[in-house]
Design a protein around this motif. Sequence first.
Motif, PDB file in Angstrom:
ATOM      1  N   ASP A 293       0.841  -1.197   0.000  1.00  0.00           N
ATOM      2  CA  ASP A 293       0.000   0.000   0.000  1.00  0.00           C
ATOM      3  C   ASP A 293       0.880   1.251   0.000  1.00  0.00           C
ATOM      4  O   ASP A 293       0.624   2.223  -0.739  1.00  0.00           O
ATOM      5  CB  ASP A 293      -0.910  -0.033   1.223  1.00  0.00           C
ATOM      6  CG  ASP A 293      -1.997   1.034   1.164  1.00  0.00           C
ATOM      7  OD1 ASP A 293      -2.239   1.608   0.078  1.00  0.00           O
ATOM      8  OD2 ASP A 293      -2.601   1.301   2.226  1.00  0.00           O
TER       9      ASP A 293
ATOM     10  N   VAL B 289      -1.218  -1.654  -5.549  1.00  0.00           N
ATOM     11  CA  VAL B 289      -2.428  -1.859  -4.741  1.00  0.00           C
ATOM     12  C   VAL B 289      -3.120  -3.154  -5.142  1.00  0.00           C
ATOM     13  O   VAL B 289      -3.642  -3.891  -4.282  1.00  0.00           O
ATOM     14  CB  VAL B 289      -3.386  -0.656  -4.876  1.00  0.00           C
ATOM     15  CG1 VAL B 289      -4.688  -0.925  -4.128  1.00  0.00           C
ATOM     16  CG2 VAL B 289      -2.725   0.606  -4.331  1.00  0.00           C
TER      17      VAL B 289
ATOM     18  N   LEU C  31      -7.869   0.113   0.691  1.00  0.00           N
ATOM     19  CA  LEU C  31      -7.128  -0.199  -0.521  1.00  0.00           C
ATOM     20  C   LEU C  31      -7.926   0.174  -1.774  1.00  0.00           C
ATOM     21  O   LEU C  31      -7.373   0.716  -2.752  1.00  0.00           O
ATOM     22  CB  LEU C  31      -6.766  -1.688  -0.552  1.00  0.00           C
ATOM     23  CG  LEU C  31      -5.777  -2.175   0.512  1.00  0.00           C
ATOM     24  CD1 LEU C  31      -5.689  -3.694   0.496  1.00  0.00           C
ATOM     25  CD2 LEU C  31      -4.389  -1.564   0.274  1.00  0.00           C
TER      26      LEU C  31
END
Length: 787
Positions: free
Chosen positions: A732, A751, A769
């Motif tokens: 992330d 991601v 996310l």
Amino acid sequence: MNRRSKVAGAMLAGVVLALAGLWARISYISAPQWNLLIITLDTTRADHIGCYGYAGAQTPAIDHLAKRGVLFERAMATAPLTLPSHATMFTGLQPPEHGLVTNGKGRLPEDLLTLAEILSNEGYRTSAFVAAFVLDSKFGLDQGFETYNDDLSGTLRTEDVLHRERPGNTVVDAALDWLRANKNERFHCWIHLYDPHLPYTPHAETFDKQFVDAPYDGEIAFVDRQLDRVLEFLKSEKLDDNTLIVVVGDHGEGLDEHLEHGHGYLLYQSTLQVPLVIAGPQRTRESVRISQPVSLVDLFPTVLELLGLGVPQSQSGRSLAGIWRGEPIPSRDCFSMTDEPLLDNGWAPLRSLTTNDWKYIRTPQVELYNLQSDPRETTNLAPEQPERIAELEDQLAALEAQIHPREADATSLSAAEKRTLASLGYTGGITDQPSPSDADRPDVKAKLPLYNRLAEAVHLLEEGKPAEAEPILRDVVEADPTFRKALGNLGICLSQLGKIDEAIEYYQRVLEIDAADASALVNLAAAYGKQGNAQKAIKHFEAAMVADKESPIAPYRLGTLFEELGDLQQAKTLFETAVERDPTFDAALRSLGDLAASQGEFELALAHYQSALDVNSRSIPTLINLGILAAQQNDLDTAEARFREALKIAPQSPLARENLGRIFLYRGRPRDTIAEYQAILADFPDHFSTILSLGWLRAAHPDDRVRNAPHALKLAEQAVSLSERQSIDALDLLGAAYAEAGRFQDAVAAVDEALEIAADLPGYPTRRLQEHRLLYQNGRPYRSTGM
């Protein structure tokens, strides 16, 4: 039985001996009414003290006391262990007779008569000040003492929070307070000084660099300083004119002689020969040295006769008081024993006989030493002198025939107290199983090299070096495939190295030897947990809870597993079970606090954290959690104070420093935060959470002056590499760093990689996310709130 009736019963048991005691009272000293001060020096070898001829010693107080009184050159402990040896000194009984043959198991029988009980019955004020948990009152040596000061709270000498002892200066502080308050009374005071026990400290604060290379000698020098404080007090109060002073070691220390680093396993002079100096008021004999062997079992009757009191028949020592009348003492054989090899590992116990000339040690491979020509016991003469062996064995057997063994009273130890004894090195625990005769058991001499190699490997594991420990442990296990401790530690080592399948194999081998080994069950359960086999992990944690119904470890570890599985109610129940088993188990208290905090129950969380801090005031995790809890409630002053308190205890703690950096951020000082994080990474380049925290600041902080895309990308790539691309948080961050650098396609790919891992984690929240991915798809970087 009350104290007075115990004393009366013991005295009436032998009319002849009572009359002999009366004769001693009349003919030697006419009712001296002396005080009695006994100072026991734990783990102190006689040959490391100046008055015993050691050039490297700095022991002026003991040396001066020896000039004032009688020094016994060859005083022999009855056991190389603290509790049995002290029980012998204070009862005049051999270890099998008072029942305390090891540390931490059993309580001195209530019906036995102690020195303190006799003196209390004679009107003495009695007090004891002990320095280690091994002499805690629950083991029974408090009998006869009005004051038994064994409070070890808040007096930790080392960073090991379980190493329950207190330094000699603290013990003497308490003793001097009592002596000042009772100086006008007739008193008996016992002071126990534990400092020469492992781990050794050179006391640079007192001696600078003098003992850097000889820390054991530094400990003895430090103890001598404390003894000097007591002697100076007696002198200043003019109490030295009517106080009988005894300074005596309880046992010695191996110091790697005969391959023994510590003590307890062997019966050589290194761990049996102790200092014994007795000095009375100035009108008694001075500068006398006694060369014949004497036993610590003789101390009890000697002190009683020197005080002008009768000696009970129900004891095994002999009075040495005739020395003060100028009388010679006849030679007498000295008995010593240790069951530690048996209790710890199932190896043969040892018994020894020390005569004026000889040392005989009964083991499967018997030993014989000529102490006159070979005082360090380097040449075993047993193969050359079978007739001498037979003669000494007969003498030892005859002495044992006069010993009438009894069981110690039962004592109950909490789980915390068992961990305390383990931290002090007292960890015996072979389970009751059918066993061969002692002669068929392994001889400790043959096993000691393996034991020492195991200790070396365990030390490496404690230092976080499993790769270095692995070959050592494999060698030990190959040499002795039934050595449970080696098998178990090899399993731990392999688990730390990520070799889980093989670790499981070694835990199972331990359980083949003892199916109820709770430690092996816990470790096996944890290994299954690492494999993701929750069902087997739960099964073995539950088996461990049954195998050891007092230990908090299994319920705590099982609770953490259920917490990871998302079953917070079951986790809470198990953490509570762990606390019920051990109310001082701070890790379980802290976990209860974590659960409460995660559910927004901040007052309950604070109560649990405070309970954890109450039982362990030096716990870095607890202080940090308290700080985080305060920060969550926007009490930044309290939060900062907690983090700084943690840093006082552990100045380099990266977690405390990282959270302090967050406080700077919350206070609107992001540049100070960055400086703190960079300082942490200078000391700990791979500290994962700091890498992430600094990376997010550089990638996503709203202040343009704080963000730095190249730095963010470098940190993100480091985090991804360290986690082997398995950390969702690292991926992330990588996406945020790519986006800050304008590489939005790479950001989306990072991601997506994180989402792919999250898909295999049922219940993992992916909303964050997804939001980040949408931003990057639209060509926009992520911006945090700055917090």
